[in-house]
Design a protein around this motif. Sequence first.
Motif, PDB file in Angstrom:
ATOM      1  N   ILE A  57       0.830  -1.207  -0.062  1.00  0.00           N
ATOM      2  CA  ILE A  57       0.106  -0.009   0.166  1.00  0.00           C
ATOM      3  C   ILE A  57       0.889   1.077   0.051  1.00  0.00           C
ATOM      4  CG2 ILE A  57      -1.668   1.439   1.475  1.00  0.00           C
ATOM      5  CD1 ILE A  57      -2.781  -1.274   2.287  1.00  0.00           C
ATOM      6  N   CYS A  58       1.958   1.306   0.762  1.00  0.00           N
ATOM      7  CA  CYS A  58       2.729   2.312   0.892  1.00  0.00           C
ATOM      8  C   CYS A  58       3.498   2.481  -0.424  1.00  0.00           C
ATOM      9  CB  CYS A  58       3.854   2.504   2.149  1.00  0.00           C
ATOM     10  SG  CYS A  58       2.891   2.432   3.569  1.00  0.00           S
ATOM     11  N   THR A  59       4.042   1.604  -0.878  1.00  0.00           N
ATOM     12  CA  THR A  59       4.665   1.696  -2.200  1.00  0.00           C
ATOM     13  C   THR A  59       3.840   2.202  -3.453  1.00  0.00           C
ATOM     14  OG1 THR A  59       6.184  -0.320  -1.508  1.00  0.00           O
ATOM     15  CG2 THR A  59       6.191   0.388  -3.754  1.00  0.00           C
ATOM     16  N   TRP A  60       2.705   1.575  -3.502  1.00  0.00           N
ATOM     17  CA  TRP A  60       1.629   2.130  -4.481  1.00  0.00           C
ATOM     18  C   TRP A  60       1.277   3.635  -4.092  1.00  0.00           C
ATOM     19  CZ3 TRP A  60      -3.015   4.200  -3.944  1.00  0.00           C
ATOM     20  CH2 TRP A  60      -4.012   4.608  -5.105  1.00  0.00           C
ATOM     21  N   ALA A  61       0.972   3.864  -2.956  1.00  0.00           N
ATOM     22  CA  ALA A  61       0.841   5.325  -2.494  1.00  0.00           C
ATOM     23  C   ALA A  61       1.796   6.256  -3.234  1.00  0.00           C
ATOM     24  CB  ALA A  61       0.672   5.684  -1.034  1.00  0.00           C
ATOM     25  N   ILE A  62       3.280   5.724  -3.122  1.00  0.00           N
ATOM     26  CA  ILE A  62       4.325   6.446  -3.842  1.00  0.00           C
ATOM     27  C   ILE A  62       4.315   6.491  -5.372  1.00  0.00           C
ATOM     28  CG2 ILE A  62       6.636   6.769  -3.826  1.00  0.00           C
ATOM     29  CD1 ILE A  62       6.589   5.767  -1.160  1.00  0.00           C
ATOM     30  N   THR A  63       4.500   5.567  -5.740  1.00  0.00           N
ATOM     31  CA  THR A  63       4.636   5.222  -7.428  1.00  0.00           C
ATOM     32  C   THR A  63       3.349   5.855  -8.145  1.00  0.00           C
ATOM     33  OG1 THR A  63       4.106   3.011  -7.082  1.00  0.00           O
ATOM     34  CG2 THR A  63       6.351   3.586  -7.127  1.00  0.00           C
ATOM     35  N   GLN A  64       2.257   5.221  -7.720  1.00  0.00           N
ATOM     36  CA  GLN A  64       1.007   5.436  -8.759  1.00  0.00           C
ATOM     37  C   GLN A  64       0.038   6.666  -7.944  1.00  0.00           C
ATOM     38  OE1 GLN A  64       0.747   4.018 -11.615  1.00  0.00           O
ATOM     39  NE2 GLN A  64       2.838   3.096 -11.046  1.00  0.00           N
ATOM     40  N   ARG A  68       3.325  10.142  -6.439  1.00  0.00           N
ATOM     41  CA  ARG A  68       4.243   9.814  -7.694  1.00  0.00           C
ATOM     42  C   ARG A  68       5.631  10.114  -8.034  1.00  0.00           C
ATOM     43  NH1 ARG A  68       0.233   8.853 -11.432  1.00  0.00           N
ATOM     44  NH2 ARG A  68      -1.792   9.702 -11.027  1.00  0.00           N
ATOM     45  N   LEU A  69       6.489   9.414  -6.908  1.00  0.00           N
ATOM     46  CA  LEU A  69       7.991   9.489  -6.664  1.00  0.00           C
ATOM     47  C   LEU A  69       8.290   8.297  -7.316  1.00  0.00           C
ATOM     48  CD1 LEU A  69       8.251  11.292  -3.173  1.00  0.00           C
ATOM     49  CD2 LEU A  69       8.468  12.326  -5.374  1.00  0.00           C
ATOM     50  N   ASP A  70       9.474   8.071  -7.642  1.00  0.00           N
ATOM     51  CA  ASP A  70      10.378   7.144  -8.119  1.00  0.00           C
ATOM     52  C   ASP A  70      11.238   6.524  -6.769  1.00  0.00           C
ATOM     53  OD1 ASP A  70      11.748   5.053  -9.103  1.00  0.00           O
ATOM     54  OD2 ASP A  70      13.378   6.435 -10.060  1.00  0.00           O
ATOM     55  N   PRO A  71      10.682   5.256  -6.069  1.00  0.00           N
ATOM     56  CA  PRO A  71      11.036   4.943  -5.095  1.00  0.00           C
ATOM     57  C   PRO A  71      12.601   4.737  -5.161  1.00  0.00           C
ATOM     58  CG  PRO A  71       9.595   3.438  -5.697  1.00  0.00           C
ATOM     59  CD  PRO A  71       9.556   4.451  -6.624  1.00  0.00           C
ATOM     60  N   THR A  72      13.129   4.435  -6.167  1.00  0.00           N
ATOM     61  CA  THR A  72      14.763   4.138  -6.329  1.00  0.00           C
ATOM     62  C   THR A  72      15.392   5.553  -6.187  1.00  0.00           C
ATOM     63  OG1 THR A  72      14.442   4.569  -8.615  1.00  0.00           O
ATOM     64  CG2 THR A  72      14.196   2.171  -7.834  1.00  0.00           C
ATOM     65  N   ARG A  73      14.882   6.581  -6.252  1.00  0.00           N
ATOM     66  CA  ARG A  73      15.661   7.812  -6.091  1.00  0.00           C
ATOM     67  C   ARG A  73      15.383   8.374  -4.614  1.00  0.00           C
ATOM     68  NH1 ARG A  73      14.608  11.839 -10.651  1.00  0.00           N
ATOM     69  NH2 ARG A  73      16.644  12.463 -10.117  1.00  0.00           N
ATOM     70  N   GLU A  74      14.266   7.961  -3.995  1.00  0.00           N
ATOM     71  CA  GLU A  74      13.965   8.512  -2.575  1.00  0.00           C
ATOM     72  C   GLU A  74      13.819   7.151  -1.800  1.00  0.00           C
ATOM     73  OE1 GLU A  74      12.254  10.461  -4.930  1.00  0.00           O
ATOM     74  OE2 GLU A  74      13.288  12.283  -4.624  1.00  0.00           O
ATOM     75  N   PRO A  75      14.664   6.519  -1.500  1.00  0.00           N
ATOM     76  CA  PRO A  75      14.379   5.047  -1.014  1.00  0.00           C
ATOM     77  C   PRO A  75      13.935   5.158   0.438  1.00  0.00           C
ATOM     78  CG  PRO A  75      16.691   5.385  -0.901  1.00  0.00           C
ATOM     79  CD  PRO A  75      16.144   6.343  -1.803  1.00  0.00           C
ATOM     80  N   TRP A  76      13.994   6.246   1.088  1.00  0.00           N
ATOM     81  CA  TRP A  76      13.372   6.584   2.625  1.00  0.00           C
ATOM     82  C   TRP A  76      11.979   7.051   2.487  1.00  0.00           C
ATOM     83  CZ3 TRP A  76      11.772  11.633   2.631  1.00  0.00           C
ATOM     84  CH2 TRP A  76      12.263  12.282   1.641  1.00  0.00           C
ATOM     85  N   VAL A  77      11.235   7.495   1.628  1.00  0.00           N
ATOM     86  CA  VAL A  77      10.001   7.682   1.319  1.00  0.00           C
ATOM     87  C   VAL A  77       8.995   6.753   1.748  1.00  0.00           C
ATOM     88  CG1 VAL A  77       8.078   8.957   0.005  1.00  0.00           C
ATOM     89  CG2 VAL A  77      10.475   9.816  -0.070  1.00  0.00           C
ATOM     90  N   PRO A  78       9.247   5.610   1.262  1.00  0.00           N
ATOM     91  CA  PRO A  78       8.125   4.521   1.570  1.00  0.00           C
ATOM     92  C   PRO A  78       8.326   4.156   3.267  1.00  0.00           C
ATOM     93  CG  PRO A  78       9.607   3.809  -0.542  1.00  0.00           C
ATOM     94  CD  PRO A  78      10.196   5.101   0.186  1.00  0.00           C
ATOM     95  N   VAL A  79       9.427   4.044   3.548  1.00  0.00           N
ATOM     96  CA  VAL A  79       9.637   3.928   5.151  1.00  0.00           C
ATOM     97  C   VAL A  79       8.768   5.060   5.865  1.00  0.00           C
ATOM     98  CG1 VAL A  79      11.152   3.758   7.116  1.00  0.00           C
ATOM     99  CG2 VAL A  79      11.811   2.609   4.611  1.00  0.00           C
ATOM    100  N   LEU A  80       9.013   6.144   5.456  1.00  0.00           N
ATOM    101  CA  LEU A  80       8.356   7.249   6.299  1.00  0.00           C
ATOM    102  C   LEU A  80       6.692   7.191   6.079  1.00  0.00           C
ATOM    103  CD1 LEU A  80      10.468  10.560   5.365  1.00  0.00           C
ATOM    104  CD2 LEU A  80      10.173   9.126   7.627  1.00  0.00           C
TER     105      LEU A  80
END
Length: 154
Positions: A57-64, A68-80
Motif C-alpha cells: 500500500i505504501c509503495t503504491w501510494a508513492i509510485t502510482q 508519484r515519486l520514484d522509490p529508487t531515487r528516494e528510498p526513505w520515502v516508503p519507510v516514512l
Amino acid sequence: MSSRQQPRWTQTWLGGVRSAGIDLGYPGERLGLPQEGSGSVAGFGRRIGAVLVDWLICTWAITQGLLRLDPTREPWVPVLILAAEYLLLVGTMGMTFGMRLFGVRVAALDGGQPRFVPVLVRTFLLCLAVPALIWDRDQRGLHDRAANTVVVRL
C-alpha cells in the motif's frame, strides 16, 4: 557413534529445546493470553502477510497514487509513509489495513489499546527492521518488547 546415539546437547542444538524435553508452554502463556482463538498471539504468517500488504500500500501510494515519486531515487520515502500509517492507524485503531485484512491487532500487555508513546517507539524500531526480526518465545519482536505490546488475533 551412530546417528541414533547422538549426545543430548546435539539433539538440543539441532532440534531446539523442545526436542530435549523442555516444555516452554505455548506462545503467550507467560503473558496470560489464551492458546488459541481471539486474543491469542498471532502467528508469523499473519504478521508477515500484514506487513507485506502495508508495504505494498505504501509503495503504491508513492509510485502510482498520491506522491508519484520514484522509490529508487528516494528510498526513505516508503519507510516514512509506512511509519506514518503505523503511527496513525495503530495509534488510533490498534491495527493497520494489512493487520485488519489478516485478522490481527496490536495490544498493550493489559489487553487494551496501546498508548501513543509505545506506538511511537514500536514504529521507530519496526522501521529499523532488525528489531522486528529478533523474536522471543512469545513471538514478540524487540519492537514489541520495547513498547510492552503484543500482536494478537482478532
